[in-house]
Design a protein around this motif. Structure first.
Motif, PDB file in Angstrom:
ATOM      1  N   GLN A 109      37.446  26.209  39.180  1.00 30.41           N
ATOM      2  CA  GLN A 109      37.084  27.161  38.225  1.00 30.41           C
ATOM      3  C   GLN A 109      38.340  28.075  37.911  1.00 30.41           C
ATOM      4  OE1 GLN A 109      32.940  27.929  37.456  1.00 30.41           O
ATOM      5  NE2 GLN A 109      33.801  27.775  35.726  1.00 30.41           N
ATOM      6  N   VAL A 110      39.049  28.339  37.157  1.00 25.02           N
ATOM      7  CA  VAL A 110      40.443  29.226  37.278  1.00 25.02           C
ATOM      8  C   VAL A 110      39.856  30.681  37.218  1.00 25.02           C
ATOM      9  CG1 VAL A 110      42.493  29.937  35.839  1.00 25.02           C
ATOM     10  CG2 VAL A 110      41.936  27.590  36.204  1.00 25.02           C
ATOM     11  N   LYS A 111      40.168  31.654  37.976  1.00 26.70           N
ATOM     12  CA  LYS A 111      39.596  32.883  37.927  1.00 26.70           C
ATOM     13  C   LYS A 111      40.928  33.774  37.531  1.00 26.70           C
ATOM     14  CE  LYS A 111      37.299  34.997  41.088  1.00 26.70           C
ATOM     15  NZ  LYS A 111      36.471  35.698  42.369  1.00 26.70           N
ATOM     16  N   LEU A 112      42.066  33.446  38.158  1.00 21.93           N
ATOM     17  CA  LEU A 112      43.243  33.760  37.637  1.00 21.93           C
ATOM     18  C   LEU A 112      44.422  32.846  37.345  1.00 21.93           C
ATOM     19  CD1 LEU A 112      44.781  36.762  37.412  1.00 21.93           C
ATOM     20  CD2 LEU A 112      45.487  36.467  40.130  1.00 21.93           C
ATOM     21  N   PRO A 113      44.996  32.799  36.407  1.00 17.72           N
ATOM     22  CA  PRO A 113      45.736  31.656  35.908  1.00 17.72           C
ATOM     23  C   PRO A 113      47.088  31.515  36.733  1.00 17.72           C
ATOM     24  CG  PRO A 113      45.098  32.848  33.815  1.00 17.72           C
ATOM     25  CD  PRO A 113      44.647  33.541  34.982  1.00 17.72           C
ATOM     26  N   LEU A 114      47.755  30.615  36.955  1.00 17.78           N
ATOM     27  CA  LEU A 114      48.883  30.363  37.836  1.00 17.78           C
ATOM     28  C   LEU A 114      49.988  31.042  36.869  1.00 17.78           C
ATOM     29  CD1 LEU A 114      50.000  29.350  40.430  1.00 17.78           C
ATOM     30  CD2 LEU A 114      50.629  27.167  39.122  1.00 17.78           C
ATOM     31  N   GLU A 115      50.531  31.975  37.504  1.00 11.72           N
ATOM     32  CA  GLU A 115      51.758  32.833  36.603  1.00 11.72           C
ATOM     33  C   GLU A 115      52.941  33.330  37.814  1.00 11.72           C
ATOM     34  OE1 GLU A 115      50.565  36.630  35.156  1.00 11.72           O
ATOM     35  OE2 GLU A 115      49.044  35.425  34.511  1.00 11.72           O
ATOM     36  N   ARG A 116      54.025  33.640  37.407  1.00  9.25           N
ATOM     37  CA  ARG A 116      54.839  34.072  38.254  1.00  9.25           C
ATOM     38  C   ARG A 116      54.577  35.859  38.343  1.00  9.25           C
ATOM     39  NH1 ARG A 116      58.605  32.076  40.863  1.00  9.25           N
ATOM     40  NH2 ARG A 116      58.947  30.668  39.427  1.00  9.25           N
ATOM     41  N   MET A 117      54.526  36.248  39.588  1.00  8.12           N
ATOM     42  CA  MET A 117      54.045  37.464  39.981  1.00  8.12           C
ATOM     43  C   MET A 117      55.067  38.575  40.190  1.00  8.12           C
ATOM     44  SD  MET A 117      50.954  37.727  39.593  1.00  8.12           S
ATOM     45  CE  MET A 117      49.440  36.713  39.461  1.00  8.12           C
ATOM     46  N   PHE A 118      54.870  39.868  40.282  1.00  7.19           N
ATOM     47  CA  PHE A 118      56.088  40.640  40.434  1.00  7.19           C
ATOM     48  C   PHE A 118      56.964  40.586  41.873  1.00  7.19           C
ATOM     49  CE2 PHE A 118      52.302  42.528  42.414  1.00  7.19           C
ATOM     50  CZ  PHE A 118      52.823  43.175  43.552  1.00  7.19           C
ATOM     51  N   TRP A 119      56.233  39.921  42.805  1.00  6.82           N
ATOM     52  CA  TRP A 119      56.942  39.714  43.724  1.00  6.82           C
ATOM     53  C   TRP A 119      57.705  38.338  43.926  1.00  6.82           C
ATOM     54  CZ3 TRP A 119      51.803  39.338  43.912  1.00  6.82           C
ATOM     55  CH2 TRP A 119      50.955  38.043  44.011  1.00  6.82           C
ATOM     56  N   GLY A 120      57.622  37.622  42.603  1.00  3.37           N
ATOM     57  CA  GLY A 120      58.568  36.706  42.594  1.00  3.37           C
ATOM     58  C   GLY A 120      57.758  35.288  42.684  1.00  3.37           C
ATOM     59  N   GLU A 121      56.911  35.033  43.387  1.00  3.59           N
ATOM     60  CA  GLU A 121      56.101  33.611  43.595  1.00  3.59           C
ATOM     61  C   GLU A 121      55.233  33.626  42.498  1.00  3.59           C
ATOM     62  OE1 GLU A 121      56.034  32.664  48.021  1.00  3.59           O
ATOM     63  OE2 GLU A 121      54.908  34.255  47.859  1.00  3.59           O
ATOM     64  N   ARG A 122      54.758  32.130  42.324  1.00  2.00           N
ATOM     65  CA  ARG A 122      53.577  31.957  41.384  1.00  2.00           C
ATOM     66  C   ARG A 122      52.534  32.039  42.264  1.00  2.00           C
ATOM     67  NH1 ARG A 122      54.578  26.780  38.957  1.00  2.00           N
ATOM     68  NH2 ARG A 122      53.444  27.509  37.255  1.00  2.00           N
ATOM     69  N   TYR A 123      51.380  32.409  41.522  1.00  2.00           N
ATOM     70  CA  TYR A 123      50.157  32.971  42.212  1.00  2.00           C
ATOM     71  C   TYR A 123      49.114  32.784  41.047  1.00  2.00           C
ATOM     72  CZ  TYR A 123      46.729  35.591  44.649  1.00  2.00           C
ATOM     73  OH  TYR A 123      45.618  36.134  45.168  1.00  2.00           O
ATOM     74  N   GLY A 124      47.897  32.029  41.618  1.00  2.00           N
ATOM     75  CA  GLY A 124      46.611  31.961  40.898  1.00  2.00           C
ATOM     76  C   GLY A 124      45.524  31.949  41.946  1.00  2.00           C
ATOM     77  N   GLN A 125      44.536  32.104  41.313  1.00  2.00           N
ATOM     78  CA  GLN A 125      43.218  32.007  41.828  1.00  2.00           C
ATOM     79  C   GLN A 125      42.219  31.138  41.338  1.00  2.00           C
ATOM     80  OE1 GLN A 125      41.564  35.758  42.385  1.00  2.00           O
ATOM     81  NE2 GLN A 125      42.911  36.436  44.081  1.00  2.00           N
ATOM     82  N   VAL A 126      41.314  30.149  42.349  1.00  2.00           N
ATOM     83  CA  VAL A 126      40.418  29.376  41.581  1.00  2.00           C
ATOM     84  C   VAL A 126      39.364  29.471  42.498  1.00  2.00           C
ATOM     85  CG1 VAL A 126      41.880  27.508  40.670  1.00  2.00           C
ATOM     86  CG2 VAL A 126      41.373  27.514  43.155  1.00  2.00           C
ATOM     87  N   GLN A 127      38.137  29.278  41.975  1.00  2.00           N
ATOM     88  CA  GLN A 127      36.676  29.277  42.741  1.00  2.00           C
ATOM     89  C   GLN A 127      36.294  27.750  42.767  1.00  2.00           C
ATOM     90  OE1 GLN A 127      33.636  31.484  41.260  1.00  2.00           O
ATOM     91  NE2 GLN A 127      33.436  32.441  43.089  1.00  2.00           N
ATOM     92  N   ASP A 128      35.897  27.374  43.982  1.00  2.00           N
ATOM     93  CA  ASP A 128      35.001  26.290  44.099  1.00  2.00           C
ATOM     94  C   ASP A 128      33.591  26.294  43.759  1.00  2.00           C
ATOM     95  OD1 ASP A 128      33.582  26.806  46.582  1.00  2.00           O
ATOM     96  OD2 ASP A 128      35.183  26.460  47.700  1.00  2.00           O
ATOM     97  N   PRO A 129      32.995  25.065  43.562  1.00  2.00           N
ATOM     98  CA  PRO A 129      31.715  24.910  43.434  1.00  2.00           C
ATOM     99  C   PRO A 129      30.648  25.590  44.422  1.00  2.00           C
ATOM    100  CG  PRO A 129      32.693  22.620  42.935  1.00  2.00           C
ATOM    101  CD  PRO A 129      33.635  23.775  43.710  1.00  2.00           C
ATOM    102  N   PHE A 130      31.272  26.174  45.346  1.00  2.00           N
ATOM    103  CA  PHE A 130      30.454  26.522  46.653  1.00  2.00           C
ATOM    104  C   PHE A 130      30.654  28.229  46.781  1.00  2.00           C
ATOM    105  CE2 PHE A 130      31.779  22.395  47.488  1.00  2.00           C
ATOM    106  CZ  PHE A 130      30.540  21.710  47.435  1.00  2.00           C
ATOM    107  N   GLY A 131      31.437  28.885  45.564  1.00  2.00           N
ATOM    108  CA  GLY A 131      31.500  30.259  45.697  1.00  2.00           C
ATOM    109  C   GLY A 131      32.693  30.702  46.244  1.00  2.00           C
ATOM    110  N   VAL A 132      33.587  29.943  46.936  1.00  2.00           N
ATOM    111  CA  VAL A 132      34.674  30.550  47.794  1.00  2.00           C
ATOM    112  C   VAL A 132      36.014  30.619  46.664  1.00  2.00           C
ATOM    113  CG1 VAL A 132      36.437  29.963  49.501  1.00  2.00           C
ATOM    114  CG2 VAL A 132      33.628  29.401  49.776  1.00  2.00           C
ATOM    115  N   THR A 133      36.501  31.886  46.960  1.00  6.96           N
ATOM    116  CA  THR A 133      37.901  31.977  45.954  1.00  6.96           C
ATOM    117  C   THR A 133      39.073  31.493  47.059  1.00  6.96           C
ATOM    118  OG1 THR A 133      36.843  33.730  44.749  1.00  6.96           O
ATOM    119  CG2 THR A 133      39.238  33.661  45.017  1.00  6.96           C
ATOM    120  N   TRP A 134      39.914  30.789  46.168  1.00  3.33           N
ATOM    121  CA  TRP A 134      40.938  30.341  46.727  1.00  3.33           C
ATOM    122  C   TRP A 134      42.205  30.780  46.130  1.00  3.33           C
ATOM    123  CZ3 TRP A 134      41.258  26.593  51.011  1.00  3.33           C
ATOM    124  CH2 TRP A 134      39.913  26.216  51.224  1.00  3.33           C
ATOM    125  N   ALA A 135      43.392  31.008  46.603  1.00  6.47           N
ATOM    126  CA  ALA A 135      44.714  31.639  45.883  1.00  6.47           C
ATOM    127  C   ALA A 135      45.481  30.329  46.397  1.00  6.47           C
ATOM    128  CB  ALA A 135      45.144  32.838  46.524  1.00  6.47           C
TER     129      ALA A 135
END
Length: 139
Positions: A109-135
């Motif tokens: 599940q997308v928590k934070l959409p993948l986008e270009r961040m202020f530090w120059g890299e693309r970054y996003g967050q997802v959550q797995d079905p077990f409750g763990v957040t991954w970037a």
């Protein structure tokens, strides 16, 4: 996972990869291992056999050059399941779009959409079905 790859058969355990090795306690470690294989291309290299309740005390995965350990909760031994909060597991990858598409396609599940961040890299967050957040982060 073949029976030759379990401690019960007295085989050598696989090498632990990486510096800091996350060890996640989840509800359904076997299902989590299968999910991480699909979502991140993880490779299962070791597993303790499941008990009569379908729980396992140890699964070892290789994931993107590092090790990830999993287990089920064993409240009868003082190891009860806790909520997953206060941390994010981060994958720094070359092909950020490919990793993102595979993770979301597997059911993250997308928590934070993948986008270009202020530090120059693309970054996003997802959550797995077990409750763990991954970037997932990359160029």
């Amino acid at each position: 996972m073949s029976e030759a790859q379990t401690i019960a058969d007295h085989q050598e355990t696989p090498k632990v990869l990486g510096g800091v090795v996350p060890y996640l306690m989840v509800s359904g470690a076997s299902k989590a291992a299968e999910f991480y294989t699909e979502a991140f291309g993880a490779e299962e290299v070791f597993r303790q056999p499941e008990d009569e309740s379908g729980r396992t005390m140890h699964i070892h995965l290789y994931l993107h050059g590092g090790s990830l350990m999993l287990c089920d909760a064993y409240p009868e031994y003082g190891q009860s399941l806790q909520g997953h909060a206060g941390y994010t597991l981060t994958l720094s990858v070359e092909d950020v779009d490919g990793w993102w598409a595979r993770a979301v396609g597997a059911g993250m599940q997308v928590k934070l959409p993948l986008e270009r961040m202020f530090w120059g890299e693309r970054y996003g967050q997802v959550q797995d079905p077990f409750g763990v957040t991954w970037a997932i982060v990359g160029k």
